[in-house]
Design an enzyme around this catalytic site. Structure first.
Site, PDB file in Angstrom:
ATOM      1  N   ARG A   1      -9.681   0.735   9.452  1.00 44.78           N
ATOM      2  CA  ARG A   1      -9.196  -0.618   9.631  1.00 44.78           C
ATOM      3  C   ARG A   1     -10.290  -0.994  10.656  1.00 44.78           C
ATOM      4  O   ARG A   1     -10.304  -2.549  10.966  1.00 44.78           O
ATOM      5  CB  ARG A   1      -7.812  -0.726  10.716  1.00 44.78           C
ATOM      6  CG  ARG A   1      -6.635  -0.898   9.903  1.00 44.78           C
ATOM      7  CD  ARG A   1      -5.453  -0.738  10.699  1.00 44.78           C
ATOM      8  NE  ARG A   1      -4.337  -1.654  10.251  1.00 44.78           N
ATOM      9  CZ  ARG A   1      -3.196  -1.026   9.949  1.00 44.78           C
ATOM     10  NH1 ARG A   1      -3.089   0.226   9.529  1.00 44.78           N
ATOM     11  NH2 ARG A   1      -2.024  -1.932   9.754  1.00 44.78           N
TER      12      ARG A   1
ATOM     13  N   ARG B   1      11.592  -7.020   4.466  1.00 44.13           N
ATOM     14  CA  ARG B   1      11.301  -5.789   4.707  1.00 44.13           C
ATOM     15  C   ARG B   1      11.990  -5.406   6.192  1.00 44.13           C
ATOM     16  O   ARG B   1      12.608  -4.431   6.464  1.00 44.13           O
ATOM     17  CB  ARG B   1       9.729  -5.008   4.876  1.00 44.13           C
ATOM     18  CG  ARG B   1       9.748  -3.485   5.047  1.00 44.13           C
ATOM     19  CD  ARG B   1       8.597  -3.125   4.696  1.00 44.13           C
ATOM     20  NE  ARG B   1       7.451  -3.105   5.775  1.00 44.13           N
ATOM     21  CZ  ARG B   1       6.205  -3.000   5.737  1.00 44.13           C
ATOM     22  NH1 ARG B   1       5.678  -2.420   4.489  1.00 44.13           N
ATOM     23  NH2 ARG B   1       5.439  -2.958   6.461  1.00 44.13           N
TER      24      ARG B   1
ATOM     25  N   LYS C   1       0.859  -1.314  -0.130  1.00 45.93           N
ATOM     26  CA  LYS C   1       0.106  -0.026  -0.091  1.00 45.93           C
ATOM     27  C   LYS C   1       0.774   1.241  -0.323  1.00 45.93           C
ATOM     28  O   LYS C   1       0.483   2.184  -0.762  1.00 45.93           O
ATOM     29  CB  LYS C   1      -0.908   0.083   1.303  1.00 45.93           C
ATOM     30  CG  LYS C   1      -1.785  -1.033   1.386  1.00 45.93           C
ATOM     31  CD  LYS C   1      -3.055  -1.059   2.449  1.00 45.93           C
ATOM     32  CE  LYS C   1      -2.426  -0.938   3.817  1.00 45.93           C
ATOM     33  NZ  LYS C   1      -1.879  -2.534   4.388  1.00 45.93           N
TER      34      LYS C   1
ATOM     35  N   ARG D   1      11.515  -1.646  11.499  1.00 46.91           N
ATOM     36  CA  ARG D   1      10.226  -1.877  12.482  1.00 46.91           C
ATOM     37  C   ARG D   1      10.225  -3.085  13.077  1.00 46.91           C
ATOM     38  O   ARG D   1      10.251  -4.022  12.659  1.00 46.91           O
ATOM     39  CB  ARG D   1       9.119  -1.971  11.315  1.00 46.91           C
ATOM     40  CG  ARG D   1       8.623  -0.424  10.879  1.00 46.91           C
ATOM     41  CD  ARG D   1       7.679  -0.505   9.788  1.00 46.91           C
ATOM     42  NE  ARG D   1       6.441  -1.002  10.430  1.00 46.91           N
ATOM     43  CZ  ARG D   1       5.147  -0.954   9.523  1.00 46.91           C
ATOM     44  NH1 ARG D   1       5.210  -0.424   8.301  1.00 46.91           N
ATOM     45  NH2 ARG D   1       4.049  -1.376   9.950  1.00 46.91           N
TER      46      ARG D   1
ATOM     47  N   ARG E   1      -0.575  -9.480  13.314  1.00 44.51           N
ATOM     48  CA  ARG E   1      -1.204  -8.332  12.490  1.00 44.51           C
ATOM     49  C   ARG E   1      -2.124  -8.992  11.598  1.00 44.51           C
ATOM     50  O   ARG E   1      -3.276  -8.394  11.020  1.00 44.51           O
ATOM     51  CB  ARG E   1      -0.024  -7.782  11.767  1.00 44.51           C
ATOM     52  CG  ARG E   1       0.386  -6.492  12.814  1.00 44.51           C
ATOM     53  CD  ARG E   1       2.060  -6.379  12.351  1.00 44.51           C
ATOM     54  NE  ARG E   1       2.137  -5.304  11.229  1.00 44.51           N
ATOM     55  CZ  ARG E   1       3.140  -5.226  10.559  1.00 44.51           C
ATOM     56  NH1 ARG E   1       4.328  -6.144  10.675  1.00 44.51           N
ATOM     57  NH2 ARG E   1       3.205  -4.630   9.251  1.00 44.51           N
TER      58      ARG E   1
HETATM   59  P1  AMP Z   1       0.769  -0.117   9.175  1.00 45.73           P
HETATM   60  O1  AMP Z   1       2.039   0.756   9.009  1.00 45.73           O
HETATM   61  O2  AMP Z   1      -0.449   0.485   8.608  1.00 45.73           O
HETATM   62  O3  AMP Z   1       1.150  -1.422   9.140  1.00 45.73           O
HETATM   63  O4  AMP Z   1       0.488   0.106  10.699  1.00 45.73           O
HETATM   64  C1  AMP Z   1       1.441  -0.316  11.764  1.00 45.73           C
HETATM   65  C2  AMP Z   1       0.384  -0.439  13.045  1.00 45.73           C
HETATM   66  O5  AMP Z   1      -0.088   1.033  13.248  1.00 45.73           O
HETATM   67  C3  AMP Z   1      -0.493  -1.208  13.241  1.00 45.73           C
HETATM   68  O6  AMP Z   1      -0.384  -2.289  13.682  1.00 45.73           O
HETATM   69  C4  AMP Z   1      -1.462  -0.569  14.543  1.00 45.73           C
HETATM   70  O7  AMP Z   1      -0.703  -0.679  15.562  1.00 45.73           O
HETATM   71  C5  AMP Z   1      -1.175   1.016  14.097  1.00 45.73           C
HETATM   72  N1  AMP Z   1      -2.366   1.318  13.226  1.00 45.73           N
HETATM   73  C6  AMP Z   1      -2.042   2.115  12.196  1.00 45.73           C
HETATM   74  N2  AMP Z   1      -3.042   2.430  11.306  1.00 45.73           N
HETATM   75  C7  AMP Z   1      -4.371   2.087  12.443  1.00 45.73           C
HETATM   76  C8  AMP Z   1      -5.534   2.325  12.363  1.00 45.73           C
HETATM   77  N3  AMP Z   1      -6.340   2.565  11.299  1.00 45.73           N
HETATM   78  N4  AMP Z   1      -6.257   1.704  13.563  1.00 45.73           N
HETATM   79  C9  AMP Z   1      -5.540   1.306  14.759  1.00 45.73           C
HETATM   80  N5  AMP Z   1      -4.309   1.190  14.637  1.00 45.73           N
HETATM   81  C10 AMP Z   1      -3.558   1.580  13.642  1.00 45.73           C
END
Ligand code: AMP
Length: 370
Positions: A269, A308, A194, A314, A326
């Site tokens: 989400r 990654r 994404k 991360r 996740r």
């Molecule tokens: P991502 O980079 O999108 O994979 O997000 C990493 C982490 O950020 C997720 O595993 C959540 O802990 C937090 N996070 C990101 N977006 C959201 C969301 N819309 N709602 C809740 N937690 C989020």
């Protein structure tokens, strides 16, 4: 006051109730002056005029009568055309001064019918008063005696006027507004690509990219209050609570007032995030144009994420347990959003396996249809 939604359309504030009040008062004064010592009979044309007429006669300074009629169309027995008849007039109008009260006159079709019907009622004089008038679409050579306010050809609701029966009870006037932005939810499980695609698409379509994950990471790095709050959830691969995330998202959108649209990446989400986003955008007269989902198999994703994790720094990318968690969050809380947008005919799946360019091409094809 902000944008409202009636059925499928959005409306923004247009004419305040204070302004309407002044217009109605001025019409009442002008007509009273014109009628002098006559006791006019005011005839409101239903349904739209009921609120206007109620306010008007309260402001009318002299004696008057009031009644309402409805114009109904029926198929004539001997003709193929529609015949209009008046419904509800019981009063004898012979020798009376009749003032028709219309909420709005646009093409003049209704007005023409009114003139035709009242022509043979032996009345002393017939006057027409309308609260709103659209000169740009009025095509008839018919006289209108009193005009409250001339307005451009825009679809309005409120103060008795409706959109498919809704909106009559609003005490001011709203006008239709069409969404100006392109708002896309870029969807897919962690590691689907994404972020990479959003970076390319935001340039191509001149959109603002909001990645909630990136915003959280930025806050964690800078040790802000928000960062401290989000850190424990993120480190273990759990979702940050909705309330925190929704408020953060709203403030990110507000920072970009001139944006032509947004790519939401990692948001919504959960269903309550999706609902909050809909309400938030509707208040601005905007909407989500589509959710585009990158479809990639889970095993391939785990492989990609571990890869990654070697360079991204991360912690949630470096441990297969956290990665699986996740996915679990995605499957239990996020994947249902597919249905949420599919129900609105806004879900579009795209194969997320291939070269970056190939995938951008697939996504662009979808965006171009939105
Ligand atoms: P991502 O980079 O999108 O994979 O997000 C990493 C982490 O950020 C997720 O595993 C959540 O802990 C937090 N996070 C990101 N977006 C959201 C969301 N819309 N709602 C809740 N937690 C989020």
């Amino acid at each position: 006051m902000s944008t409202i939604k009636l059925h499928d359309k959005y409306f923004e504030p247009y004419i305040s109730k204070e302004k309407i009040d002044l217009i109605v008062q001025s019409l009442a004064n002008q007509i009273a002056e014109d009628c002098k010592d006559e006791v006019p009979i005011f005839i409101g044309i239903l349904n739209g005029s009921f609120m206007f007429v109620a306010d008007f006669i309260r402001k009318y300074p002299r004696a008057c009568e009031v009644t309402f009629v409805k114009l109904t169309s029926y198929q004539g027995v001997n003709s193929t055309g529609l015949v209009t008849q008046l419904f509800g007039i019981n009063e004898d109008l012979t020798g009376r001064t009749v003032v028709i009260l219309e909420d709005i006159i646009d093409t003049g079709n209704t007005l023409q019918k009114i003139y035709k019907i009242f022509k043979d009622k032996n009345i002393k004089s017939l006057k027409i008063a309308t609260l709103f008038f659209k000169p740009d679409v009025f095509k008839k050579e018919l006289h209108i005696d009193f005009i409250g306010l001339s307005i451009p050809d825009e679809f309005i609701v409120g103060y008795g006027l409706d959109y498919d029966n809704l909106g009559r009870n609003i005490d001011s006037i709203y006008k239709i507004t069409t969404p100006k932005m392109t708002n896309i939810v870029l969807f897919g499980p962690p590691g689907a690509g994404k972020g990479t695609q959003a970076d390319l698409l935001k340039v191509k379509y001149d959109l603002v990219h909001i990645s909630t994950g990136d915003v959280f990471r930025y806050n964690i790095k800078n040790e802000t209050e928000l960062g401290l709050l989000a850190k424990s959830y993120m480190d273990s691969g759990n979702l940050v609570p909705d309330e925190v995330t929704i408020n953060m998202l709203k403030s990110e959108v507000e920072k970009n007032k001139d944006a032509k649209g947004f790519i939401f990446d990692g948001f919504p989400r959960t269903t309550s995030q999706a609902e909050a986003l809909d309400v938030f955008l509707a208040e601005k007269g905007e909407t989500i144009n589509g959710m585009i989902a990158l479809e990639v198999s889970e095993d391939l994703l785990v492989e990609r994420l571990l890869e990654r994790g070697k360079t991204s720094g991360r912690s949630d990318d470096q441990d297969e347990g956290k990665i699986r968690n996740r996915f679990n969050e995605y499957d239990t809380k996020t994947a249902i959003l597919k249905d949420f947008y599919a129900k609105q005919n806004k879900y579009f799946g795209a194969n997320g396996v291939g070269s970056i360019e190939e995938i951008t091409g697939r996504l662009s094809k979808i965006i171009d249809t939105l």
